[in-house]
Design a protein around this motif. Structure first.
Motif, PDB file in Angstrom:
ATOM      1  N   LEU A  73      -5.078  12.530  -2.400  1.00 47.90           N
ATOM      2  CA  LEU A  73      -3.647  12.539  -2.091  1.00 47.90           C
ATOM      3  C   LEU A  73      -2.950  13.721  -2.747  1.00 47.90           C
ATOM      4  CD1 LEU A  73      -2.307   8.860  -2.107  1.00 47.90           C
ATOM      5  CD2 LEU A  73      -2.622  10.417  -0.196  1.00 47.90           C
ATOM      6  N   SER A 132       1.908   1.785  -3.524  1.00 47.79           N
ATOM      7  CA  SER A 132       0.736   2.248  -4.255  1.00 47.79           C
ATOM      8  C   SER A 132       0.478   3.726  -3.998  1.00 47.79           C
ATOM      9  CB  SER A 132      -0.489   1.421  -3.861  1.00 47.79           C
ATOM     10  OG  SER A 132      -1.657   1.886  -4.508  1.00 47.79           O
ATOM     11  N   ALA A 133       0.664   4.169  -2.737  1.00 49.50           N
ATOM     12  CA  ALA A 133       0.458   5.576  -2.409  1.00 49.50           C
ATOM     13  C   ALA A 133       1.469   6.463  -3.129  1.00 49.50           C
ATOM     14  CB  ALA A 133       0.557   5.780  -0.894  1.00 49.50           C
ATOM     15  N   GLU A 153       0.456   6.653  -6.726  1.00 48.01           N
ATOM     16  CA  GLU A 153      -0.734   7.488  -6.864  1.00 48.01           C
ATOM     17  C   GLU A 153      -0.381   8.976  -6.767  1.00 48.01           C
ATOM     18  OE1 GLU A 153      -5.065   8.220  -4.656  1.00 48.01           O
ATOM     19  OE2 GLU A 153      -3.873   6.438  -4.193  1.00 48.01           O
ATOM     20  N   LYS A 213       0.816  -1.219   0.000  1.00 47.13           N
ATOM     21  CA  LYS A 213       0.000   0.000   0.000  1.00 47.13           C
ATOM     22  C   LYS A 213       0.850   1.270   0.000  1.00 47.13           C
ATOM     23  CE  LYS A 213      -0.606  -0.001   5.055  1.00 47.13           C
ATOM     24  NZ  LYS A 213      -1.603  -0.051   6.151  1.00 47.13           N
ATOM     25  N   TRP A 214       2.071   1.201   0.579  1.00 40.50           N
ATOM     26  CA  TRP A 214       2.916   2.390   0.582  1.00 40.50           C
ATOM     27  C   TRP A 214       3.462   2.665  -0.813  1.00 40.50           C
ATOM     28  CZ3 TRP A 214       1.988   5.121   4.600  1.00 40.50           C
ATOM     29  CH2 TRP A 214       1.663   4.512   5.813  1.00 40.50           C
ATOM     30  N   ASN A 220      -5.461   3.825  -2.271  1.00 37.55           N
ATOM     31  CA  ASN A 220      -6.157   4.939  -1.626  1.00 37.55           C
ATOM     32  C   ASN A 220      -7.285   5.494  -2.485  1.00 37.55           C
ATOM     33  OD1 ASN A 220      -4.555   5.651   0.991  1.00 37.55           O
ATOM     34  ND2 ASN A 220      -2.989   5.307  -0.548  1.00 37.55           N
TER      35      ASN A 220
END
Length: 454
Positions: free
Chosen positions: A424, A145-146, A149, A142-143, A218
């Motif tokens: 974001l 992916s962030a 993004e 997920k990090w 996210n």
């Protein structure tokens, strides 16, 4: 009395946004362009990788029943159960099974006559799955992916601010805007290569970036929240929300499949007896699913709850061709859903993903996307050259603005809109704006080096 033109603070701010967005985004643009360019040709690459497992059937020999094939496949991975049975696109091909233990899945190729396991590999270790995770998450969950993004959102801003800065004004001609001036020296050459490439790839690049956001952990969660508030939620979405969500879905499927294989299931202390998915059910369901005409490849999953159903689901790369059907243990059709029956939001995302992956119009789609990616690489590399040639001595700061410009409410509105659409981006923009206000006061030397002025 003539006075020198005053550079508007807003124009300088746009320059800073464009410049610093570029510094941050260029490594990601190069990374995403390379990995995305590889993934575009997934059909051709996997066709070569798995060619040894096609056309393996000998005409004179009988075929094993689906139940025997599943037995051979699960035996090859001790402790596993059937997660998905993949219908062969050609009857002569090996049968692919996805068997699992918890969230771990293994893809097994089984010879449909001998039951021999021809090949097996952890599903997440397959080449194109690795490329997919490299592209969307940097193999960092997920990090990662962030980060992707944020870079994607700021790349959109970089493209929009680039168009804003370079758009012809004051009767300027089309040279240097629509086509590059190649004989005006290196400075003009690199400036034009950057500007003209940006103009030509802007629409396609923004579309590719925006159509990839539903995969981001996210932004996908943000979309689900918006859909829940607006009453437009779907029972399940047809695209990945990240590796962690996919792992949780695999674990849930495994738990349900195992529960159905048990002879008994408890419910609030009461023991309930229910029939497990028997060999007879497999032998009925698989041939019936093959007759439904779903677009290949078709994955068939076992029931995961009492009185549940077998799910036959198309995983066609061109998502508008996808559909699914539910069958009972006898192979009788319970229900069916086509792509056109899905909510319009799911259809829009489906078309966007299909174009993003180069699957909607086949090779033409792949080549067009590749051209856009090459344009993005050119845009990124030319921006580095421009910065390196024009960087202030001893400073990181932005190049000097080249023309005065009035305040633009259109750009303000677009920025606010993007901040709402991409949270974001809104968050990081607020941090950038805060730093731009505070840094000159608390660290004027650092602000001067970075090109930030009051």
């Amino acid at each position: 009395m003539s006075t020198a033109p005053r550079y508007e603070r807003w124009y300088l701010a746009v320059w800073r946004w464009h410049f610093y967005a570029g510094l941050f985004c260029v490594p990601f643009i190069l990374w995403l362009s390379v990995t995305g360019g590889i993934y575009l040709f997934k059909p051709q690459i996997e066709s070569l990788l798995y060619a040894p497992y096609r056309g393996v059937v000998v005409e004179s020999g009988p075929l094993l029943t689906p139940a025997r094939i599943v037995e051979a496949g699960t035996a090859a991975v001790p402790g596993s159960v059937l997660h998905k049975y993949v219908l062969p696109e050609d009857p002569a091909d090996a049968v692919q099974l996805l068997v699992g233990a918890g969230e771990r899945e293994t893809r097994v190729w089984v010879h449909p006559q001998s039951g021999e396991v021809l090949h097996k590999v952890a599903e997440e270790d397959r080449l194109m799955r690795v490329v997919f995770r490299l592209h969307g998450e940097l193999l960092a969950g997920k990090w990662g992916s962030a980060l992707v993004e944020i870079a994607a959102c700021w790349t959109i801003v970089m493209i929009l601010t680039g168009l804003f800065l370079w758009w012809p004004r004051g009767g300027a001609g089309l040279a240097g805007v629509v086509w590059p001036r190649l004989r005006r020296g290196k400075r003009v050459f690199w400036r034009d290569i950057h500007a003209v490439t940006g103009l030509w790839v802007s629409i396609g690049a923004v579309f590719l970036i925006a159509s990839g956001l539903p995969w981001a952990t996210n932004w996908s969660a943000y979309l689900r929240e918006v859909r829940a508030v607006t009453g437009t939620s779907a029972l399940k979405q047809d695209w990945s929300s990240g590796s962690e969500a996919d792992a949780a879905a695999r674990a849930q499927l495994d738990m349900g499949a195992r529960a159905m294989l048990d002879e008994h299931a408890g419910h609030h202390g009461v023991t309930m007896v229910h029939e497990k998915p028997t060999d007879r059910a497999l032998n009925h369901v698989i041939p019936q699913a093959a007759e439904l005409g779903l677009a290949a490849p078709v994955e068939i999953s076992p029931p995961t709850a009492p009185n549940g159903y077998w799910l036959a689901q198309s995983q066609a790369a061109n998502r508008p061709e996808r559909g699914e059907a539910e069958l009972d243990d006898s192979g009788a059709l319970i229900g069916r859903q086509t792509f056109d029956q899905r909510h319009w939001i799911d259809r829009v995302v489906g078309y966007g993903v299909a174009v993003h992956e180069g699957a909607w119009l086949g090779l033409a789609n792949q080549l067009l996307n590749l051209a856009i990616l090459l344009g993005l690489v050119t845009l990124a590399l030319s921006s580095v050259v421009l910065w390196w040639r024009r960087r202030p001595a001893g400073k990181l700061g932005t190049p000097p603005a080249s023309a005065p410009l009035r305040h633009s409410w259109a750009l303000v509105g677009a920025t606010v809109g993007l901040a709402l659409l991409m949270p974001l981006f809104g968050l990081t923009l607020a941090l950038v704006a805060f730093a731009g206000r505070v840094l000159p006061r608390v660290a004027p030397g650092a602000a001067n080096w970075a090109g930030i002025r009051r």
